[in-house]
Scaffold this motif. Structure first.
Motif, PDB file in Angstrom:
ATOM      1  N   ASP A   1       0.807  -1.220   0.000  1.00 40.37           N
ATOM      2  CA  ASP A   1       0.000   0.000   0.000  1.00 40.37           C
ATOM      3  C   ASP A   1       0.846   1.279   0.000  1.00 40.37           C
ATOM      4  O   ASP A   1       0.290   2.377   0.066  1.00 40.37           O
ATOM      5  CB  ASP A   1      -0.947  -0.012   1.201  1.00 40.37           C
ATOM      6  CG  ASP A   1      -1.947  -1.159   1.088  1.00 40.37           C
ATOM      7  OD1 ASP A   1      -2.550  -1.315   0.003  1.00 40.37           O
ATOM      8  OD2 ASP A   1      -2.103  -1.900   2.065  1.00 40.37           O
ATOM      9  N   THR A   2       2.158   1.137  -0.087  1.00 44.66           N
ATOM     10  CA  THR A   2       3.025   2.315  -0.171  1.00 44.66           C
ATOM     11  C   THR A   2       2.942   2.892  -1.584  1.00 44.66           C
ATOM     12  O   THR A   2       3.013   2.150  -2.564  1.00 44.66           O
ATOM     13  CB  THR A   2       4.491   1.943   0.146  1.00 44.66           C
ATOM     14  OG1 THR A   2       4.547   1.426   1.472  1.00 44.66           O
ATOM     15  CG2 THR A   2       5.411   3.146   0.038  1.00 44.66           C
ATOM     16  N   GLU A   3       2.806   4.198  -1.676  1.00 46.37           N
ATOM     17  CA  GLU A   3       2.725   4.824  -2.994  1.00 46.37           C
ATOM     18  C   GLU A   3       4.044   4.661  -3.727  1.00 46.37           C
ATOM     19  O   GLU A   3       5.125   4.766  -3.140  1.00 46.37           O
ATOM     20  CB  GLU A   3       2.340   6.294  -2.855  1.00 46.37           C
ATOM     21  CG  GLU A   3       0.921   6.442  -2.325  1.00 46.37           C
ATOM     22  CD  GLU A   3       0.275   7.761  -2.660  1.00 46.37           C
ATOM     23  OE1 GLU A   3       0.859   8.561  -3.427  1.00 46.37           O
ATOM     24  OE2 GLU A   3      -0.831   7.981  -2.153  1.00 46.37           O
ATOM     25  N   LEU A   4       3.945   4.385  -5.034  1.00 49.82           N
ATOM     26  CA  LEU A   4       5.143   4.174  -5.839  1.00 49.82           C
ATOM     27  C   LEU A   4       6.043   5.397  -5.816  1.00 49.82           C
ATOM     28  O   LEU A   4       7.270   5.260  -5.797  1.00 49.82           O
ATOM     29  CB  LEU A   4       4.768   3.815  -7.285  1.00 49.82           C
ATOM     30  CG  LEU A   4       3.909   2.567  -7.473  1.00 49.82           C
ATOM     31  CD1 LEU A   4       3.777   2.230  -8.956  1.00 49.82           C
ATOM     32  CD2 LEU A   4       4.445   1.384  -6.706  1.00 49.82           C
ATOM     33  N   SER A   5       5.460   6.587  -5.776  1.00 53.20           N
ATOM     34  CA  SER A   5       6.277   7.800  -5.732  1.00 53.20           C
ATOM     35  C   SER A   5       7.121   7.854  -4.459  1.00 53.20           C
ATOM     36  O   SER A   5       8.255   8.326  -4.480  1.00 53.20           O
ATOM     37  CB  SER A   5       5.397   9.052  -5.843  1.00 53.20           C
ATOM     38  OG  SER A   5       4.461   9.091  -4.774  1.00 53.20           O
ATOM     39  N   ALA A   6       6.591   7.322  -3.349  1.00 57.16           N
ATOM     40  CA  ALA A   6       7.349   7.284  -2.096  1.00 57.16           C
ATOM     41  C   ALA A   6       8.508   6.296  -2.176  1.00 57.16           C
ATOM     42  O   ALA A   6       9.456   6.379  -1.391  1.00 57.16           O
ATOM     43  CB  ALA A   6       6.434   6.926  -0.925  1.00 57.16           C
TER      44      ALA A   6
ATOM     45  N   PRO B   1      -2.959   7.468 -13.071  1.00 56.34           N
ATOM     46  CA  PRO B   1      -2.250   7.605 -11.789  1.00 56.34           C
ATOM     47  C   PRO B   1      -2.870   6.748 -10.689  1.00 56.34           C
ATOM     48  O   PRO B   1      -2.161   6.251  -9.816  1.00 56.34           O
ATOM     49  CB  PRO B   1      -2.385   9.094 -11.456  1.00 56.34           C
ATOM     50  CG  PRO B   1      -2.615   9.762 -12.764  1.00 56.34           C
ATOM     51  CD  PRO B   1      -3.379   8.767 -13.592  1.00 56.34           C
ATOM     52  N   GLU B   2      -4.186   6.540 -10.742  1.00 57.29           N
ATOM     53  CA  GLU B   2      -4.848   5.734  -9.718  1.00 57.29           C
ATOM     54  C   GLU B   2      -4.396   4.278  -9.796  1.00 57.29           C
ATOM     55  O   GLU B   2      -4.205   3.632  -8.773  1.00 57.29           O
ATOM     56  CB  GLU B   2      -6.374   5.821  -9.864  1.00 57.29           C
ATOM     57  CG  GLU B   2      -6.952   7.181  -9.541  1.00 57.29           C
ATOM     58  CD  GLU B   2      -6.769   8.208 -10.665  1.00 57.29           C
ATOM     59  OE1 GLU B   2      -6.576   7.817 -11.850  1.00 57.29           O
ATOM     60  OE2 GLU B   2      -6.801   9.405 -10.367  1.00 57.29           O
TER      61      GLU B   2
ATOM     62  N   ARG C   1      -0.583   3.654  -8.620  1.00 53.88           N
ATOM     63  CA  ARG C   1      -0.359   4.313  -7.328  1.00 53.88           C
ATOM     64  C   ARG C   1       0.420   3.422  -6.373  1.00 53.88           C
ATOM     65  O   ARG C   1       1.375   3.873  -5.741  1.00 53.88           O
ATOM     66  CB  ARG C   1      -1.697   4.713  -6.718  1.00 53.88           C
ATOM     67  CG  ARG C   1      -1.526   5.306  -5.316  1.00 53.88           C
ATOM     68  CD  ARG C   1      -2.640   6.214  -4.916  1.00 53.88           C
ATOM     69  NE  ARG C   1      -2.523   7.420  -5.724  1.00 53.88           N
ATOM     70  CZ  ARG C   1      -3.554   8.092  -6.214  1.00 53.88           C
ATOM     71  NH1 ARG C   1      -4.773   7.706  -5.986  1.00 53.88           N
ATOM     72  NH2 ARG C   1      -3.378   9.176  -6.924  1.00 53.88           N
ATOM     73  N   THR C   2       0.025   2.147  -6.235  1.00 57.81           N
ATOM     74  CA  THR C   2       0.662   1.229  -5.286  1.00 57.81           C
ATOM     75  C   THR C   2       0.781  -0.154  -5.923  1.00 57.81           C
ATOM     76  O   THR C   2       0.179  -0.415  -6.973  1.00 57.81           O
ATOM     77  CB  THR C   2      -0.170   1.098  -3.989  1.00 57.81           C
ATOM     78  OG1 THR C   2      -1.394   0.399  -4.292  1.00 57.81           O
ATOM     79  CG2 THR C   2      -0.471   2.436  -3.334  1.00 57.81           C
TER      80      THR C   2
ATOM     81  N   THR D   1      -2.829  -1.512  -6.091  1.00 59.02           N
ATOM     82  CA  THR D   1      -3.685  -1.011  -7.175  1.00 59.02           C
ATOM     83  C   THR D   1      -3.230  -1.563  -8.518  1.00 59.02           C
ATOM     84  O   THR D   1      -4.061  -1.869  -9.377  1.00 59.02           O
ATOM     85  CB  THR D   1      -3.735   0.529  -7.204  1.00 59.02           C
ATOM     86  OG1 THR D   1      -2.404   1.061  -7.366  1.00 59.02           O
ATOM     87  CG2 THR D   1      -4.375   1.093  -5.944  1.00 59.02           C
TER      88      THR D   1
END
Length: 97
Positions: free
Chosen positions: A28-33, A63-64, A67-68, A71
């Motif tokens: 669940d960590t955002e890919l950008s992070a 983007p949705e 996101r992770t 997703t």
């Protein structure tokens, strides 16, 4: 993580900067992070299409979706799992009788 999510996570891991150690990726960590850039997302799209022999529909490249890991896995799953068709089961059953 199920096997599909694990495969998606491995693809994300290759695009993360800095690299994420095995087993330390929260789905669940955002890919950008994780340091996955827009160029990394483009590469990830190609990686997933090649790994799973599929094509993302244009409306799934959002983007949705990217996101992770979760997703992404949710978007990939129906593309790699054949749809359940009850009429095929009935046809198989009829042939057996």
């Amino acid at each position: 993580m199920d096997p599909l999510m694990t495969s998606v996570a491995q693809a994300v891991r290759r695009r993360a900067d800095p690299a994420v150690p095995e087993g330390e990726l929260d789905p669940d960590t955002e890919l950008s992070a994780l340091g996955v850039t827009s160029l990394g997302v483009a590469g990830l799209l190609v990686d997933l299409e090649e790994t799973f022999s599929l094509r993302f529909p244009a409306d799934a490249v959002t983007p949705e979706v990217f996101r992770t890991v979760r997703t992404l896995t949710d978007a990939v799953r129906p593309l790699v799992t054949p749809p359940h068709r009850p009429e095929q089961e009935r046809a198989g059953t009829d042939a057996d009788s």
